[in-house]
Write a protein that holds these residues in place. Sequence first.
Motif, PDB file in Angstrom:
ATOM      1  N   ARG A 247      38.539  25.556  76.085  1.00  0.00           N
ATOM      2  CA  ARG A 247      39.276  26.748  76.489  1.00  0.00           C
ATOM      3  C   ARG A 247      39.014  27.888  75.163  1.00  0.00           C
ATOM      4  N   GLY A 248      37.985  27.788  74.517  1.00  0.00           N
ATOM      5  CA  GLY A 248      37.795  29.051  73.658  1.00  0.00           C
ATOM      6  C   GLY A 248      38.162  28.813  72.281  1.00  0.00           C
ATOM      7  N   SER A 249      38.877  27.613  72.049  1.00  0.00           N
ATOM      8  CA  SER A 249      39.591  27.514  70.535  1.00  0.00           C
ATOM      9  C   SER A 249      38.510  27.479  69.600  1.00  0.00           C
ATOM     10  N   ALA A 250      38.684  27.689  68.257  1.00  0.00           N
ATOM     11  CA  ALA A 250      37.788  28.024  67.240  1.00  0.00           C
ATOM     12  C   ALA A 250      38.539  27.814  65.922  1.00  0.00           C
ATOM     13  N   PHE A 251      37.649  27.128  65.073  1.00  0.00           N
ATOM     14  CA  PHE A 251      38.159  26.986  63.562  1.00  0.00           C
ATOM     15  C   PHE A 251      36.959  27.429  62.772  1.00  0.00           C
ATOM     16  N   GLU A 252      37.308  28.289  61.965  1.00  0.00           N
ATOM     17  CA  GLU A 252      36.233  28.679  60.855  1.00  0.00           C
ATOM     18  C   GLU A 252      36.866  28.700  59.417  1.00  0.00           C
ATOM     19  N   VAL A 253      35.610  27.972  58.537  1.00  0.00           N
ATOM     20  CA  VAL A 253      36.188  27.718  57.361  1.00  0.00           C
ATOM     21  C   VAL A 253      34.893  28.299  56.337  1.00  0.00           C
ATOM     22  N   GLY A 254      35.223  28.677  55.294  1.00  0.00           N
ATOM     23  CA  GLY A 254      34.040  29.323  54.172  1.00  0.00           C
ATOM     24  C   GLY A 254      34.508  29.686  53.121  1.00  0.00           C
ATOM     25  N   ALA A 255      33.527  30.122  52.283  1.00  0.00           N
ATOM     26  CA  ALA A 255      33.667  30.592  51.072  1.00  0.00           C
ATOM     27  C   ALA A 255      33.283  32.034  50.643  1.00  0.00           C
TER      28      ALA A 255
ATOM     29  N   SER B 142      30.560  41.617  48.554  1.00  0.00           N
ATOM     30  CA  SER B 142      31.414  40.788  49.345  1.00  0.00           C
ATOM     31  C   SER B 142      30.270  39.735  50.074  1.00  0.00           C
ATOM     32  N   ALA B 143      30.018  38.384  49.685  1.00  0.00           N
ATOM     33  CA  ALA B 143      29.169  37.820  50.285  1.00  0.00           C
ATOM     34  C   ALA B 143      29.937  36.437  50.856  1.00  0.00           C
ATOM     35  N   LYS B 144      29.704  36.100  52.263  1.00  0.00           N
ATOM     36  CA  LYS B 144      30.324  34.912  52.602  1.00  0.00           C
ATOM     37  C   LYS B 144      29.433  33.846  53.306  1.00  0.00           C
ATOM     38  N   VAL B 145      29.889  32.777  53.377  1.00  0.00           N
ATOM     39  CA  VAL B 145      28.918  31.842  54.421  1.00  0.00           C
ATOM     40  C   VAL B 145      30.133  30.794  54.698  1.00  0.00           C
ATOM     41  N   GLY B 146      29.787  30.489  56.032  1.00  0.00           N
ATOM     42  CA  GLY B 146      30.688  29.475  56.365  1.00  0.00           C
ATOM     43  C   GLY B 146      30.249  29.104  57.804  1.00  0.00           C
ATOM     44  N   ALA B 147      31.292  28.041  58.260  1.00  0.00           N
ATOM     45  CA  ALA B 147      30.909  27.541  59.797  1.00  0.00           C
ATOM     46  C   ALA B 147      31.930  27.761  60.462  1.00  0.00           C
ATOM     47  N   GLU B 148      31.690  27.915  61.903  1.00  0.00           N
ATOM     48  CA  GLU B 148      32.925  28.093  63.079  1.00  0.00           C
ATOM     49  C   GLU B 148      32.418  26.884  63.811  1.00  0.00           C
TER      50      GLU B 148
ATOM     51  N   ASP C 152      25.215  40.772  59.014  1.00  0.00           N
ATOM     52  CA  ASP C 152      25.756  39.387  59.704  1.00  0.00           C
ATOM     53  C   ASP C 152      24.471  38.608  60.132  1.00  0.00           C
ATOM     54  N   TYR C 153      24.734  37.224  60.076  1.00  0.00           N
ATOM     55  CA  TYR C 153      23.957  36.306  60.386  1.00  0.00           C
ATOM     56  C   TYR C 153      24.463  35.227  60.917  1.00  0.00           C
ATOM     57  N   ALA C 154      24.285  34.619  62.336  1.00  0.00           N
ATOM     58  CA  ALA C 154      24.922  33.597  63.041  1.00  0.00           C
ATOM     59  C   ALA C 154      23.613  32.488  63.295  1.00  0.00           C
ATOM     60  N   ASN C 155      23.927  31.426  63.450  1.00  0.00           N
ATOM     61  CA  ASN C 155      22.967  30.468  63.922  1.00  0.00           C
ATOM     62  C   ASN C 155      23.641  29.186  64.202  1.00  0.00           C
ATOM     63  N   ARG C 156      23.494  28.826  65.736  1.00  0.00           N
ATOM     64  CA  ARG C 156      24.025  27.582  66.247  1.00  0.00           C
ATOM     65  C   ARG C 156      23.478  26.270  65.530  1.00  0.00           C
ATOM     66  N   MET C 157      23.961  25.575  64.741  1.00  0.00           N
ATOM     67  CA  MET C 157      23.545  24.306  64.165  1.00  0.00           C
ATOM     68  C   MET C 157      23.696  23.238  65.013  1.00  0.00           C
ATOM     69  N   ALA C 158      24.569  22.902  65.756  1.00  0.00           N
ATOM     70  CA  ALA C 158      24.973  22.178  66.898  1.00  0.00           C
ATOM     71  C   ALA C 158      25.494  22.631  67.969  1.00  0.00           C
TER      72      ALA C 158
ATOM     73  N   LYS D 146      28.530  22.593  69.252  1.00  0.00           N
ATOM     74  CA  LYS D 146      29.727  23.290  68.952  1.00  0.00           C
ATOM     75  C   LYS D 146      29.814  23.749  67.464  1.00  0.00           C
ATOM     76  N   VAL D 147      28.779  23.965  66.812  1.00  0.00           N
ATOM     77  CA  VAL D 147      28.941  24.477  65.366  1.00  0.00           C
ATOM     78  C   VAL D 147      28.121  25.402  65.117  1.00  0.00           C
ATOM     79  N   VAL D 148      28.688  26.733  64.856  1.00  0.00           N
ATOM     80  CA  VAL D 148      28.016  28.006  64.353  1.00  0.00           C
ATOM     81  C   VAL D 148      27.996  28.185  62.874  1.00  0.00           C
ATOM     82  N   GLY D 149      26.889  28.123  62.268  1.00  0.00           N
ATOM     83  CA  GLY D 149      26.675  28.677  60.999  1.00  0.00           C
ATOM     84  C   GLY D 149      26.885  30.308  60.676  1.00  0.00           C
ATOM     85  N   LYS D 150      27.474  30.772  59.953  1.00  0.00           N
ATOM     86  CA  LYS D 150      27.705  32.240  59.659  1.00  0.00           C
ATOM     87  C   LYS D 150      27.603  32.538  58.101  1.00  0.00           C
TER      88      LYS D 150
END
Length: 309
Positions: free
Chosen positions: A56-64, A45-51, A9-15, A17-21
């Motif tokens: 208040r800790g809310s988050a929305f994650e979408v990817g393929a 199973s390979a995936k790429v997306g953004a959170e 797994d890989y995660a990187n803060r792109m902005a 409040k945006v984290v690439g995954k």
Amino acid sequence: LFSGKVTADYANRMAEKVVGKAGLEVHRDTYSMDTARDESAMGRSAKVGAEFQFDRGSAFEVGAKSLGLKERDRTAPYVRLDYRFKQPWQLLVNYDENLGNGYFRNVFLPDHYVEMSGVKASLKQRTSARLNYRAKEKFHLGIELFNEREKDALESVDQFDPVRSVLTSQNRYIPDAQRKGVTFSASAKLEEHFNISAESTLQDPKNRKTGSQISYEPRKTFQISLRYDRGPLEFGISRAALMDRTAYVPLAAVQAEDYSRTDLKVRYQFDDHLAAFVSVRDLYDQQKEKRWDVPEEGRMTKAGVEFGF
């Protein structure tokens, strides 16, 4: 049976409040018998997306996701919403897809003898919505509504083999299966070191073409667990039950008895790298029938060590 799996797994803060995954999982299962050809499956199973993170800790994650298993390949979206209301409420909404029938322990070794046969991958599409109530570390309540569709779902059909005098099973595929229902969960911290949790599911696992219940899949499940955790010592005991099940033998449908079992596990962490454990399956040696007319082997004890690096 040989089974191996590698995940990354890989995660990187792109902005701010945006984290690439990104993530990758590869697994391979091989099953062999002296009287039949080997069966193997390589899955990926390979995936790429953004959170996207909110207040208040809310988050929305979408990817393929790119999925592959046996003859089936699939590119699919995934979506996850974690919305935090004012304490103590939380809403989780998910859509996800996965390929099934790739883990041969579940296909060929489900606590009974299964005839060797070719395996094909299934496609699972699951939608769920869950509402949680969390009171600061002391108490939790949750309710989840879910709907899962599965193409080429696997079920076992029993029949008696007079030559070997044993009850055997053959795998058959359901072109369009559905599991729809609700799950209730609760947990509480009894005191500093004790935690108790319980979960129950009411569902309708069915063949959408015939309307019949999927073989051996329960309409009702219940599990309760008690956990003690103090320093390096962990102790857990749980009781699980599967209720309202149907078996096919092979053309007639019979009522499989309710199944329940108590398990226990004790674990001791010596240091950051070494731990030892003892686990007991079917603590009270009840030998219930998970499969129609075939009692289980009863109490089983396992001990081992774990090394971390």
